[in-house]
Enzyme design. Structure first.
Site, PDB file in Angstrom:
ATOM      1  N   LEU A 142      14.659  -3.783  10.962  1.00 63.34           N
ATOM      2  CA  LEU A 142      13.450  -3.277  11.595  1.00 63.34           C
ATOM      3  C   LEU A 142      12.642  -2.527  10.553  1.00 63.34           C
ATOM      4  O   LEU A 142      13.156  -1.634   9.880  1.00 63.34           O
ATOM      5  CB  LEU A 142      13.799  -2.328  12.746  1.00 63.34           C
ATOM      6  CG  LEU A 142      12.620  -1.526  13.328  1.00 63.34           C
ATOM      7  CD1 LEU A 142      11.608  -2.442  13.999  1.00 63.34           C
ATOM      8  CD2 LEU A 142      13.126  -0.457  14.304  1.00 63.34           C
ATOM      9  N   TYR A 189       0.847  -1.192   0.000  1.00 61.89           N
ATOM     10  CA  TYR A 189       0.000   0.000   0.000  1.00 61.89           C
ATOM     11  C   TYR A 189       0.881   1.240   0.000  1.00 61.89           C
ATOM     12  O   TYR A 189       0.799   2.105   0.870  1.00 61.89           O
ATOM     13  CB  TYR A 189      -0.923  -0.024   1.211  1.00 61.89           C
ATOM     14  CG  TYR A 189      -2.095   0.939   1.135  1.00 61.89           C
ATOM     15  CD1 TYR A 189      -2.598   1.372  -0.096  1.00 61.89           C
ATOM     16  CD2 TYR A 189      -2.709   1.388   2.289  1.00 61.89           C
ATOM     17  CE1 TYR A 189      -3.663   2.240  -0.168  1.00 61.89           C
ATOM     18  CE2 TYR A 189      -3.789   2.259   2.236  1.00 61.89           C
ATOM     19  CZ  TYR A 189      -4.264   2.687   1.005  1.00 61.89           C
ATOM     20  OH  TYR A 189      -5.332   3.557   0.943  1.00 61.89           O
ATOM     21  N   CYS A 197      -5.642  12.178  -5.536  1.00 63.76           N
ATOM     22  CA  CYS A 197      -4.229  11.988  -5.174  1.00 63.76           C
ATOM     23  C   CYS A 197      -3.377  11.790  -6.423  1.00 63.76           C
ATOM     24  O   CYS A 197      -2.268  12.342  -6.526  1.00 63.76           O
ATOM     25  CB  CYS A 197      -4.079  10.811  -4.226  1.00 63.76           C
ATOM     26  SG  CYS A 197      -4.667  11.139  -2.544  1.00 63.76           S
TER      27      CYS A 197
END
Length: 373
Positions: free
Chosen positions: A161, A126, A343
């Site tokens: 991470l 996404y 967008c």
């Protein structure tokens, strides 16, 4: 009074090459005459909500919005007193309730994974794809994931991470393709559940937690499409936390939507319906805030790639609508369509950007410079 509002709006849109009830794809067809007053009283919020209500249509919302940004209509309004007079009148006498907006917002915030599985690529990325050499969404997203891995200089057994891991697309890719160990965090219970399923059997840990709760040391850190939710007041804290978590020789890559110039507020329609409490950074804000903690090693602007990504999502969303309509109503469909296409238009105009920024510890960057000399 409606005629006066009509004239103001028509004049503004004409400056962007948009005709009311015209024949171009980007033109606006008005179905409710109260549209004009609503736009003047509520600006972008009124534009979006009136579209959701079916008050107007356009065959090319994306290009319409791109033209509006390129014509700098917001600046035009601020500089022209005649527009402000009509805006003031509309706001003083506008008693329209926004109560219905919250009903739609509730539908949006309770979304299930079915929508995203229908709209996104097979890895459920996404965020912006990388379209170099392809016109296929799945390949573009894998290109993006691989680009991030290469920018991290990811090595087998590196402990990575990921701050804001979504449904596990990067974690799964990095573990499968690069042999990395990944710890991903998210604040979404739905994402944790699905990401764990998708990464089952891999060296991947998916945790439900906020980045400020993290402890430990990692070889590499990556954050993809999460920084937009950090907020300007927390930028310093974010970089401080990442610095503490990243080993001395490590690399941090930030992938974030940004804006072409610093802004203090988020678009009210986006804030209400799509990304509440979000804040898009300018590159200046990233560079300034990171300065006590990191040196920027590389910056890539991929804004045009996000335009293409959003249009691909829109196509998949519309194709999937017959099935999705069993769960979502027509007002939601228009809300989601408006979100994707506006967008796309904002990225096409250059008002929105997509930054990939590579950071190094200051001492590490200096050591590399001295060695090169």
């Amino acid at each position: 009074m409606v005629d006066g509002y009509h004239g103001v709006i028509e004049s503004l849109f004409n400056k962007a090459g948009i005709t009311i009830n015209g024949l171009q794809d980007l033109d606006i067809t008005v179905h409710n005459e109260q549209f004009y007053k609503r736009i003047l009283s509520q600006a972008s919020l009124g534009l979006g909500e009136s579209y959701m209500d079916g008050w107007w249509d356009s065959r090319s919302i994306d290009q319409m919005v791109s033209n509006m940004f390129q014509a700098d209509l917001d600046h035009e309004v601020k500089q022209n007193s005649k527009y402000w007079w009509h805006i003031l009148q509309a706001r003083l006498f506008n008693l329209q309730s926004s109560g219905r907006a919250y009903q739609v917002a509730d539908v949006h915030y309770n979304l299930g994974n079915d929508l995203f599985m229908a709209m996104l690529d097979q890895r459920l990325c996404y965020s912006c794809g990388y379209w170099k050499g392809t016109n296929d969404l799945d390949i573009a997203q894998e290109n993006k994931l691989d680009l991030l891995c290469r920018k991290l200089n990811l090595q087998r057994n590196d402990h990575v991470l990921e701050i804001g891991c979504g449904w596990g697309s990067f974690a799964q890719y990095a573990a499968e393709k690069y042999g990395a160990r990944v710890t991903g965090i998210t604040v979404s219970k739905e994402q944790v559940k699905l990401a764990k399923e998708r990464c089952k059997g891999l060296e991947v840990d998916i945790l439900l937690m906020d980045y400020r709760e993290l402890e430990g040391q990692f070889d590499k850190v990556v954050s993809i499409g999460m920084f937009e939710h950090v907020g300007a007041k927390n930028y310093n804290k974010f970089f401080k936390v990442v610095k503490a978590l990243l080993k001395d020789q490590g690399t941090f890559v930030l992938h974030s939507i940004g804006v072409d110039q610093k802004i203090s507020v988020t678009d009210p329609w986006i804030d209400r319906y799509i990304f509440p409490n979000g804040k898009l950074p300018a590159l200046e804000e990233i560079a300034t805030t990171c300065e006590p903690y990191f040196v920027i090693d590389d910056v890539q602007n991929m804004g045009p790639d996000y335009d293409t990504t959003l249009m691909a999502w829109h196509e998949r969303f519309e194709n999937a609508w017959p099935k999705l309509s069993e769960q979502y109503d027509e007002r939601f469909r228009r809300m989601w369509r408006f979100y994707l296409l506006t967008c796309a238009g904002a990225f096409r105009s250059g008002q929105l950007q997509l930054f990939q920024v590579v950071f190094k510890h200051r001492n590490q960057r200096r050591a590399r410079y001295d060695a090169a000399r």
